[in-house]
Design an enzyme around this catalytic site. Sequence first.
Site, PDB file in Angstrom:
ATOM      1  N   LYS A 277      31.290  40.312  30.984  1.00 49.61           N
ATOM      2  CA  LYS A 277      32.297  39.462  31.436  1.00 49.61           C
ATOM      3  C   LYS A 277      32.305  38.593  33.080  1.00 49.61           C
ATOM      4  O   LYS A 277      31.501  38.530  33.789  1.00 49.61           O
ATOM      5  CB  LYS A 277      32.990  40.947  32.131  1.00 49.61           C
ATOM      6  CG  LYS A 277      34.424  39.740  33.016  1.00 49.61           C
ATOM      7  CD  LYS A 277      35.517  41.341  33.166  1.00 49.61           C
ATOM      8  CE  LYS A 277      36.907  40.774  34.275  1.00 49.61           C
ATOM      9  NZ  LYS A 277      37.558  41.502  34.209  1.00 49.61           N
TER      10      LYS A 277
ATOM     11  N   ASP B  30      39.302  36.321  39.748  1.00 48.97           N
ATOM     12  CA  ASP B  30      40.249  37.240  38.870  1.00 48.97           C
ATOM     13  C   ASP B  30      41.504  37.246  40.165  1.00 48.97           C
ATOM     14  O   ASP B  30      41.305  37.879  40.251  1.00 48.97           O
ATOM     15  CB  ASP B  30      40.184  38.600  38.579  1.00 48.97           C
ATOM     16  CG  ASP B  30      41.067  38.890  37.856  1.00 48.97           C
ATOM     17  OD1 ASP B  30      42.234  38.419  37.632  1.00 48.97           O
ATOM     18  OD2 ASP B  30      41.099  39.964  37.448  1.00 48.97           O
TER      19      ASP B  30
ATOM     20  N   LYS C  53      47.504  39.529  41.728  1.00 51.54           N
ATOM     21  CA  LYS C  53      47.327  40.883  42.869  1.00 51.54           C
ATOM     22  C   LYS C  53      47.955  41.381  43.753  1.00 51.54           C
ATOM     23  O   LYS C  53      48.300  39.856  44.481  1.00 51.54           O
ATOM     24  CB  LYS C  53      45.517  41.002  42.499  1.00 51.54           C
ATOM     25  CG  LYS C  53      44.903  41.266  41.558  1.00 51.54           C
ATOM     26  CD  LYS C  53      43.779  40.648  41.293  1.00 51.54           C
ATOM     27  CE  LYS C  53      42.841  41.362  40.536  1.00 51.54           C
ATOM     28  NZ  LYS C  53      43.079  42.718  39.538  1.00 51.54           N
TER      29      LYS C  53
ATOM     30  N   ASP D  13      33.886  39.461  39.920  1.00 51.89           N
ATOM     31  CA  ASP D  13      34.606  39.798  38.652  1.00 51.89           C
ATOM     32  C   ASP D  13      33.553  39.357  37.892  1.00 51.89           C
ATOM     33  O   ASP D  13      34.050  38.993  36.610  1.00 51.89           O
ATOM     34  CB  ASP D  13      35.627  39.190  38.301  1.00 51.89           C
ATOM     35  CG  ASP D  13      36.934  40.032  37.848  1.00 51.89           C
ATOM     36  OD1 ASP D  13      36.378  41.388  37.187  1.00 51.89           O
ATOM     37  OD2 ASP D  13      38.087  39.610  36.849  1.00 51.89           O
TER      38      ASP D  13
ATOM     39  N   ASP E 228      46.430  40.235  34.310  1.00 58.08           N
ATOM     40  CA  ASP E 228      45.830  40.860  34.888  1.00 58.08           C
ATOM     41  C   ASP E 228      45.143  41.639  33.796  1.00 58.08           C
ATOM     42  O   ASP E 228      43.696  42.338  34.804  1.00 58.08           O
ATOM     43  CB  ASP E 228      46.688  42.282  35.908  1.00 58.08           C
ATOM     44  CG  ASP E 228      45.275  42.149  37.321  1.00 58.08           C
ATOM     45  OD1 ASP E 228      44.314  41.104  37.165  1.00 58.08           O
ATOM     46  OD2 ASP E 228      45.409  42.523  38.068  1.00 58.08           O
TER      47      ASP E 228
ATOM     48  N   GLU F 124      42.674  40.880  31.409  1.00 54.12           N
ATOM     49  CA  GLU F 124      42.457  39.463  31.413  1.00 54.12           C
ATOM     50  C   GLU F 124      40.699  40.345  31.451  1.00 54.12           C
ATOM     51  O   GLU F 124      40.677  39.192  29.861  1.00 54.12           O
ATOM     52  CB  GLU F 124      42.100  38.361  32.260  1.00 54.12           C
ATOM     53  CG  GLU F 124      41.049  38.384  33.362  1.00 54.12           C
ATOM     54  CD  GLU F 124      40.942  39.670  34.546  1.00 54.12           C
ATOM     55  OE1 GLU F 124      42.478  40.667  34.671  1.00 54.12           O
ATOM     56  OE2 GLU F 124      39.703  39.302  34.871  1.00 54.12           O
TER      57      GLU F 124
ATOM     58  N   ARG G 126      39.610  42.528  28.725  1.00 55.01           N
ATOM     59  CA  ARG G 126      38.938  42.782  27.188  1.00 55.01           C
ATOM     60  C   ARG G 126      39.385  41.288  26.809  1.00 55.01           C
ATOM     61  O   ARG G 126      39.040  41.523  26.075  1.00 55.01           O
ATOM     62  CB  ARG G 126      39.840  43.885  27.172  1.00 55.01           C
ATOM     63  CG  ARG G 126      42.201  43.519  27.803  1.00 55.01           C
ATOM     64  CD  ARG G 126      42.558  44.953  28.399  1.00 55.01           C
ATOM     65  NE  ARG G 126      41.728  45.165  29.070  1.00 55.01           N
ATOM     66  CZ  ARG G 126      42.632  46.799  30.045  1.00 55.01           C
ATOM     67  NH1 ARG G 126      43.557  47.198  29.128  1.00 55.01           N
ATOM     68  NH2 ARG G 126      42.258  47.116  30.869  1.00 55.01           N
TER      69      ARG G 126
HETATM   70  N1  BES Z   1      39.116  42.909  37.491  1.00 52.27           N
HETATM   71  C1  BES Z   1      39.783  43.420  37.545  1.00 52.27           C
HETATM   72  C2  BES Z   1      39.056  45.146  37.819  1.00 52.27           C
HETATM   73  C3  BES Z   1      38.637  45.506  39.097  1.00 52.27           C
HETATM   74  C4  BES Z   1      39.743  46.014  40.090  1.00 52.27           C
HETATM   75  C5  BES Z   1      37.135  45.953  39.478  1.00 52.27           C
HETATM   76  C6  BES Z   1      38.799  46.232  40.946  1.00 52.27           C
HETATM   77  C7  BES Z   1      37.158  46.533  40.487  1.00 52.27           C
HETATM   78  C8  BES Z   1      38.317  46.290  41.640  1.00 52.27           C
HETATM   79  C9  BES Z   1      40.697  43.464  35.873  1.00 52.27           C
HETATM   80  O1  BES Z   1      40.177  42.718  35.468  1.00 52.27           O
HETATM   81  C10 BES Z   1      41.084  44.399  36.237  1.00 52.27           C
HETATM   82  O2  BES Z   1      41.889  43.573  36.577  1.00 52.27           O
HETATM   83  N2  BES Z   1      42.079  45.146  35.944  1.00 52.27           N
HETATM   84  C11 BES Z   1      43.374  45.791  35.470  1.00 52.27           C
HETATM   85  C12 BES Z   1      43.849  46.639  34.344  1.00 52.27           C
HETATM   86  C13 BES Z   1      44.998  46.859  34.654  1.00 52.27           C
HETATM   87  C14 BES Z   1      45.691  45.463  35.018  1.00 52.27           C
HETATM   88  C15 BES Z   1      45.490  47.717  33.454  1.00 52.27           C
HETATM   89  C16 BES Z   1      43.136  47.167  36.999  1.00 52.27           C
HETATM   90  O3  BES Z   1      42.139  48.041  36.741  1.00 52.27           O
HETATM   91  O4  BES Z   1      43.584  47.358  37.874  1.00 52.27           O
HETATM   92 ZN    ZN Z   2      39.250  41.125  35.983  1.00 54.89          ZN
HETATM   93 MN    MN Z   3      41.894  41.440  36.394  1.00 56.66          MN
END
Ligand code: BES
Ligand code: ZN
Ligand code: MN
Length: 495
Positions: free
Chosen positions: A255, A260, A267, A278, A337, A339, A341
């Site tokens: 990834k 992000d 966020k 990220d 968010d 993104e 996947r």
């Molecule tokens: N890059 C983030 C995941 C992440 C968040 C990694 C905090 C480390 C610390 C990912 O893109 C994301 O934002 N995931 C969301 C998914 C949700 C919207 C279903 C998450 O984990 O909040």
């Molecule tokens: Zn992310």
């Molecule tokens: Mn995200």
Amino acid sequence: MNFEIQKRALSTLIREDLDAVVVLWPAPDDQLTASLDPISALVKTATQHGDFDHKPGTTLSLYAHPGVKTRHLVIVSVADGKPAKVRTALLAAWSVLKSFKVKRLGVHAAFDVSTQALQMAATTLADASYSYTSTLSQPKPRTLKHVVFSMARVSAEQRGAVAHVQALVSGIEVAKEWANRPANHATPSMLAEAAKSIAKGASFKCEVMGPKEVTKLGMGAFLAVARGSDEPLRFIVMRYNGAPASQAPVVLVGKGITFDTGGISIKPAAEMDEMKFDMCGAASVLGVFKALAELKPALNVVGLIPATENMPDGLAVKPGDVVTSMSGQTIEILNTDAEGRLVLCDALTYAERFKPKAVIDIATLTGACVIALGGVRSGLFSSDDALAQSIQSAGEASGDTCWRMPLDDDYAEGLKSRFADVANVAGRQAGSVTAAKFLQRFASKYPWAHLDIAGTAWRSGAAKGATGRPVALLLQYLLSQVGGAAAKTRVANRR
Ligand code: BES
Ligand code: ZN
Ligand code: MN
């Protein structure tokens, strides 16, 4: 950083021109203390006074000791000498030594060191002495340049382990460097340039695609994420061919979200800077290729990196938008968010063309994985028991551990959509599993595993920075495919 291994007695090591020597002191030490060399005698006295014991990390430091050429000598307990104890011991020893600008360090083991403990020793010292320099006007580069391991007996296996760890540390440091760089110093285009310069030489190929080519491939999910950013996306395809073309490759998919923001589902501001990390999955793929370039194992490996920023913008994808992925499946993007996947699913479809032996994707995918496993183990998801087993074993062997999580179909219930074949998010429960269930839909044509490294790829707070994980795990897994022989080959070639 350079590592070397020598068959040598402590008595000769301490007469060498080294800035410091660390003696890893095992328990039990009856034989050692009986031998009554000056250092053993000293440890004995300190133990009698209660000033030294076998708790791992207990240190005894000497300065300009008579008969010792090295000014700094640190004796540190390693208990049974297992990798975790070696790590504790060296961290303690390094905290004594770190202010002394040590350039050449000797590490003497007064016991039989396993290859795993040796690897742990090297990676621990590399990590502890690391210093990020790229965007500082007055950088303080690491001083430690050279580590000499010494022990009374050195096996061919231990020599091989040092060659392996030399390449591993180069790989880890490439991963850390790119992960640590701020997003404006690590754009998708810059990652692509880095990939090209790493994947140079006879056995390598590197192809970089832009928005035009990616549109032509029909990667509607990847393109949807990139829409909000002025930085053009890059799809990086790295190939290492160390084996005949008839041998099916392992494909690594990293990834590569270089920043992000969350997109329109933006966020919160607090700690958003950490979303420069990220792209740690992508960085780990770069790191693995760096190590492959040094070790040249008889393997075929493909590295795929979908790289883009995730930004809010007038043109950005909106919650509720439906896009068509390269696989043909339509996706309702309920949360912009989620993104990771979306960029990964198209890369997973692209991976089919390599007829891979296995595909492993590596991603800072979910905050939920941080809640589940913290910073200790990465989350492992796999539809293939044998693949899961070898990845898990590689984790244990390298000390870069992971933990298998479930993939029951019931977890996919929440991904159902009325407006597309699948939604990109489910509810709040089991967030790391539902993310993996989403990916699994795109990985049905080959044995597949997914590593969620959201908790393990970087540290927050005062020690903020990339860890270089899971380069060690991935390299261990890859080399296990050739019976771990790669490191030995290289040692033989160098003679
Ligand atoms: N890059 C983030 C995941 C992440 C968040 C990694 C905090 C480390 C610390 C990912 O893109 C994301 O934002 N995931 C969301 C998914 C949700 C919207 C279903 C998450 O984990 O909040
Ligand atoms: Zn992310
Ligand atoms: Mn995200």
